[in-house]
Scaffold this motif. Structure first.
Motif, PDB file in Angstrom:
ATOM      1  N   ALA A  53       7.428  10.433  -2.537  1.00  8.95           N
ATOM      2  CA  ALA A  53       7.145   9.528  -0.726  1.00  8.95           C
ATOM      3  C   ALA A  53       8.228  10.231   0.253  1.00  8.95           C
ATOM      4  O   ALA A  53       7.557  10.459   1.452  1.00  8.95           O
ATOM      5  N   LEU A  54       9.325  10.936  -0.456  1.00  8.31           N
ATOM      6  CA  LEU A  54      10.404  11.480   0.322  1.00  8.31           C
ATOM      7  C   LEU A  54      10.006  13.355   0.248  1.00  8.31           C
ATOM      8  O   LEU A  54       9.924  13.653   1.015  1.00  8.31           O
ATOM      9  N   LEU A  55       9.800  13.575  -1.385  1.00  2.00           N
ATOM     10  CA  LEU A  55       8.999  14.739  -1.104  1.00  2.00           C
ATOM     11  C   LEU A  55       8.101  14.709  -0.379  1.00  2.00           C
ATOM     12  O   LEU A  55       7.834  16.293  -0.165  1.00  2.00           O
ATOM     13  N   TRP A  56       7.103  14.089  -0.012  1.00  3.46           N
ATOM     14  CA  TRP A  56       5.677  15.134   0.165  1.00  3.46           C
ATOM     15  C   TRP A  56       6.124  14.678   1.908  1.00  3.46           C
ATOM     16  O   TRP A  56       5.219  14.463   2.620  1.00  3.46           O
ATOM     17  N   ARG A  57       7.316  13.900   2.473  1.00  2.00           N
ATOM     18  CA  ARG A  57       7.707  13.713   3.716  1.00  2.00           C
ATOM     19  C   ARG A  57       6.242  12.767   4.331  1.00  2.00           C
ATOM     20  O   ARG A  57       6.480  13.091   5.546  1.00  2.00           O
ATOM     21  N   GLU A  58       6.357  11.711   3.691  1.00  2.00           N
ATOM     22  CA  GLU A  58       4.926  11.773   4.064  1.00  2.00           C
ATOM     23  C   GLU A  58       5.662   9.714   5.615  1.00  2.00           C
ATOM     24  O   GLU A  58       7.157   9.624   5.358  1.00  2.00           O
ATOM     25  N   ALA A  59       4.796  10.179   6.581  1.00  4.40           N
ATOM     26  CA  ALA A  59       5.829   9.160   7.802  1.00  4.40           C
ATOM     27  C   ALA A  59       6.331   7.939   7.028  1.00  4.40           C
ATOM     28  O   ALA A  59       4.973   7.264   6.001  1.00  4.40           O
ATOM     29  N   PHE A  60       6.697   7.656   7.236  1.00  2.00           N
ATOM     30  CA  PHE A  60       7.288   6.101   7.290  1.00  2.00           C
ATOM     31  C   PHE A  60       6.117   4.931   7.811  1.00  2.00           C
ATOM     32  O   PHE A  60       5.757   5.142   9.215  1.00  2.00           O
ATOM     33  N   SER A 167      -6.062  -1.580  -0.988  1.00  2.00           N
ATOM     34  CA  SER A 167      -6.929  -1.264  -0.680  1.00  2.00           C
ATOM     35  C   SER A 167      -6.728  -0.903   1.004  1.00  2.00           C
ATOM     36  O   SER A 167      -7.131  -0.006   1.709  1.00  2.00           O
ATOM     37  N   ARG A 168      -6.186  -1.991   1.812  1.00  2.00           N
ATOM     38  CA  ARG A 168      -6.044  -2.458   3.040  1.00  2.00           C
ATOM     39  C   ARG A 168      -4.831  -1.599   3.918  1.00  2.00           C
ATOM     40  O   ARG A 168      -5.426  -1.523   4.911  1.00  2.00           O
ATOM     41  N   VAL A 169      -4.094  -0.828   3.245  1.00  2.00           N
ATOM     42  CA  VAL A 169      -3.026  -0.443   4.303  1.00  2.00           C
ATOM     43  C   VAL A 169      -3.796   1.389   4.758  1.00  2.00           C
ATOM     44  O   VAL A 169      -4.625   1.491   4.357  1.00  2.00           O
ATOM     45  N   SER A 170      -3.663   1.682   5.307  1.00  2.00           N
ATOM     46  CA  SER A 170      -4.088   2.802   5.990  1.00  2.00           C
ATOM     47  C   SER A 170      -3.977   4.383   5.369  1.00  2.00           C
ATOM     48  O   SER A 170      -3.490   4.354   4.543  1.00  2.00           O
ATOM     49  N   PRO A 171      -4.812   4.927   5.375  1.00  2.00           N
ATOM     50  CA  PRO A 171      -5.296   5.906   5.179  1.00  2.00           C
ATOM     51  C   PRO A 171      -4.396   6.917   5.023  1.00  2.00           C
ATOM     52  O   PRO A 171      -3.955   7.874   3.723  1.00  2.00           O
ATOM     53  N   THR A 172      -3.375   7.069   5.675  1.00  2.00           N
ATOM     54  CA  THR A 172      -2.352   8.114   5.807  1.00  2.00           C
ATOM     55  C   THR A 172      -0.912   7.390   5.336  1.00  2.00           C
ATOM     56  O   THR A 172      -0.422   8.322   4.690  1.00  2.00           O
ATOM     57  N   ALA A 173      -1.119   6.679   4.530  1.00  3.33           N
ATOM     58  CA  ALA A 173      -0.184   5.197   3.921  1.00  3.33           C
ATOM     59  C   ALA A 173      -0.180   5.620   1.942  1.00  3.33           C
ATOM     60  O   ALA A 173      -1.140   5.303   2.134  1.00  3.33           O
ATOM     61  N   THR A 174       0.807   5.860   1.363  1.00  2.00           N
ATOM     62  CA  THR A 174       0.275   6.080   0.228  1.00  2.00           C
ATOM     63  C   THR A 174       1.184   5.175  -0.591  1.00  2.00           C
ATOM     64  O   THR A 174       1.434   4.938  -1.276  1.00  2.00           O
ATOM     65  N   PHE A 175       2.148   6.367  -0.310  1.00  2.00           N
ATOM     66  CA  PHE A 175       3.545   6.172  -1.874  1.00  2.00           C
ATOM     67  C   PHE A 175       4.518   5.105  -1.186  1.00  2.00           C
ATOM     68  O   PHE A 175       4.835   4.506  -1.240  1.00  2.00           O
ATOM     69  N   TRP A 176       4.750   4.966   0.413  1.00  2.00           N
ATOM     70  CA  TRP A 176       5.623   4.188   1.120  1.00  2.00           C
ATOM     71  C   TRP A 176       5.079   2.415   0.636  1.00  2.00           C
ATOM     72  O   TRP A 176       5.519   1.742  -0.240  1.00  2.00           O
ATOM     73  N   PRO A 177       4.278   2.322   0.776  1.00  2.00           N
ATOM     74  CA  PRO A 177       3.539   0.746   0.612  1.00  2.00           C
ATOM     75  C   PRO A 177       3.697   0.749  -1.000  1.00  2.00           C
ATOM     76  O   PRO A 177       3.322  -0.463  -1.225  1.00  2.00           O
TER      77      PRO A 177
END
Length: 279
Positions: A53-60, A167-177
């Motif tokens: 999540a940190l390396l991909w700089r995925e938004a919190f 599967s209910r998490v937002s499409p923009t969220a992957t690693f944090w959830p």
């Protein structure tokens, strides 16, 4: 690349990672306590997902996405505890196939309600895939009385609910959830181990296997989320649920375990089911 092909590839990638992770975790469980091995692998998966999540700089993510992740982690951990408890009763020949069917069936029913019924070819593929999962998960012989069915039902519901909730998490969220899911799973497993007065830390000898098992499981989770976001939940779930085939194939080539006729037929059905599901 169209969305249907993405769902197919991501779903199969998830099944490959999960099956390989189960194989590796199974090797570790031969040398250490199984519950401790699972807890250690999940902890490693949490760290890996956090780093990604940190390396991909995925938004919190939003609080809602974290909540979905946390709930999915609890569901998965409850399913795992029930599954191992059911297996400890000595009726793997019923427990594994029953929990596998429920795991695959729940997302299919949920997908039919929320996204509409799939086409007839896909329904045929789902049926073949579920039969394949049962056959691949079933050992050659099964003895004993049919006990542990209630726990097998709980296990299947837990695993199936994990698929639905994550599967209910937002499409923009992957690693944090997913990291939140692993964190809640670890916390629940730690509580169970403490209550049972079992060790929390596995033996150092299994550390390499734990690193591999935890990493493969975490990456498999990420592939499943990508599959669910790129297409239908039922398609992603059934394809991802074919992971026992990877475990059986690895055991055959690496440990030289014999594939039973039932398992071989199940693998053949899975190969037929995949193109039907992708249509």
């Amino acid at each position: 690349m169209n969305s249907a092909l993405q769902t197919l590839l991501f779903g199969l990638a998830a099944s490959l990672c999960w099956g390989s992770g189960d194989f590796t975790g199974g090797l570790a469980s031969r040398r250490a306590n199984a519950s401790t091995v699972v807890m250690g692998a999940y902890a490693i998966g949490f760290v890996l997902l956090l780093v990604l999540a940190l390396l991909w700089r995925e938004a919190f993510p939003s609080t809602q996405d974290l909540l979905w992740g946390g709930l999915s982690g609890l569901a998965g951990a409850i399913g795992l505890i029930a599954f191992y408890s059911a297996l400890s009763l000595g009726r793997m020949g019923i427990v594994a196939p029953l929990s596998a069917v429920i795991t695959a069936a729940l997302p299919v029913l949920f997908g039919a309600i929320t996204e509409g019924a799939p086409n007839l070819l896909q329904l045929g593929g789902f049926l073949l895939a579920i039969i394949a999962i049962v056959l691949i998960s079933r050992p050659e012989r099964s003895q004993g009385r049919p006990v542990g069915l209630g726990l097998a039902l709980i296990a299947g519901c837990g695993f199936g609910c994990f698929f639905i909730l994550i599967s209910r998490v937002s499409p923009t969220a992957t690693f944090w959830p997913l990291a939140m899911a692993r964190l809640t799973s670890v916390l629940l497993l730690v509580a169970v181990l403490l209550i049972r007065r079992q060790p929390l830390l596995p033996k150092k000898a299994v550390t390499p296997l734990l690193l591999l098992a935890g990493s493969l499981d975490a990456i498999g989770n990420a592939f499943f989320v990508l599959a669910a976001h790129s297409g239908r939940l039922d398609v992603a779930s059934v394809l991802s649920s074919l992971y026992p085939a990877a475990t059986v194939i690895l055991a055959t080539f690496i440990l030289h375990e014999r594939v039973t006729r039932i398992q071989g037929f199940g693998i053949a059905l899975a190969l037929v089911a995949v193109p039907l599901i992708s249509l």
